[in-house]
Design an enzyme around this catalytic site. Structure first.
Site, PDB file in Angstrom:
ATOM      1  N   CYS A 139      -7.243  -0.504   0.565  1.00 56.84           N
ATOM      2  CA  CYS A 139      -6.655  -1.157   1.617  1.00 56.84           C
ATOM      3  C   CYS A 139      -7.382  -1.100   2.866  1.00 56.84           C
ATOM      4  CB  CYS A 139      -5.401   0.078   1.812  1.00 56.84           C
ATOM      5  SG  CYS A 139      -4.162  -0.779   3.288  1.00 56.84           S
ATOM      6  N   CYS A 175      -5.743   0.818   5.964  1.00 59.73           N
ATOM      7  CA  CYS A 175      -5.675   2.292   6.086  1.00 59.73           C
ATOM      8  C   CYS A 175      -6.646   2.925   5.515  1.00 59.73           C
ATOM      9  CB  CYS A 175      -4.233   2.909   5.662  1.00 59.73           C
ATOM     10  SG  CYS A 175      -4.199   2.843   3.991  1.00 59.73           S
ATOM     11  N   CYS A 228       0.267   3.006   3.694  1.00 55.35           N
ATOM     12  CA  CYS A 228       0.846   2.358   5.091  1.00 55.35           C
ATOM     13  C   CYS A 228       1.534   1.293   4.891  1.00 55.35           C
ATOM     14  CB  CYS A 228      -0.731   2.018   5.801  1.00 55.35           C
ATOM     15  SG  CYS A 228      -1.255   0.368   5.063  1.00 55.35           S
ATOM     16  N   CYS A 232      -7.771  -3.878 -10.829  1.00 52.67           N
ATOM     17  CA  CYS A 232      -7.272  -2.732 -11.587  1.00 52.67           C
ATOM     18  C   CYS A 232      -6.734  -1.637 -10.620  1.00 52.67           C
ATOM     19  CB  CYS A 232      -8.352  -2.256 -12.598  1.00 52.67           C
ATOM     20  SG  CYS A 232      -7.980  -1.173 -13.825  1.00 52.67           S
ATOM     21  N   CYS A 261       0.751  -1.182   0.101  1.00 51.51           N
ATOM     22  CA  CYS A 261       0.085   0.112  -0.032  1.00 51.51           C
ATOM     23  C   CYS A 261       0.741   1.189  -0.051  1.00 51.51           C
ATOM     24  CB  CYS A 261      -0.806  -0.226   1.278  1.00 51.51           C
ATOM     25  SG  CYS A 261      -1.693   1.447   1.529  1.00 51.51           S
TER      26      CYS A 261
HETATM   27 ZN   LIG Z   1      -2.805   1.111   3.486  1.00 52.46          ZN
END
Ligand SMILES: [Zn+2]
Length: 136
Positions: A99, A102, A50, A122, A47
């Protein structure tokens, strides 16, 4: 750390303006512009906010869409890092992916991917950070 309840100012300091628009405001980078689109190295995709592990390079494929595409979320050790949310903001209804750790906007998932899952994740390059596998 409680990543979910960070104020926008926290992210504004931490991210570039482009990353902020995409990950915190749900915008999309232009097709075929992302730095990770043609990345074929072996490693993990984290990510961009985070650094939670989100995708494995083994599941990345060339979908022709102009964005990095994966047929599966997660890796062997991190098997459920993505959250799904129905997105009706365009004419068609799509499924937004975020995500789980976060809440960063990643992209969308579509049901026209390759085997074995039939899914196409995607993802914006700017929502990701690539961590190359250590060569030993
Ligand atoms: Zn994250």
């Amino acid at each position: 750390m409680d990543w979910r309840n960070k104020p926008k100012s926290f992210w504004a300091e931490r991210l570039t303006p482009e990353q902020f628009r995409i990950m915190r405001e749900g915008s999309t980078e232009r097709a075929f512009t992302g730095a990770l689109l043609n990345n074929k190295d072996t490693g993990q995709y984290l990510c961009g906010s985070c650094e939670t592990v989100l995708f494995d390079s083994k599941t990345k494929y060339d979908s022709g869409s102009g964005w990095p595409s994966f047929y599966k979320a997660g890796t062997e050790d991190h098997n459920d890092p993505v959250e799904y949310k129905k997105d009706d903001s365009l004419f068609e209804s799509r499924v937004e992916i975020l995500c789980k750790n976060c809440g960063a906007h990643l992209g969308h998932v579509f049901a026209d991917g390759p085997k074995p899952t039939g899914q196409r994740y995607c993802v914006n390059s700017l929502s990701l950070k690539f961590k190359k596998e250590d060569e030993e």
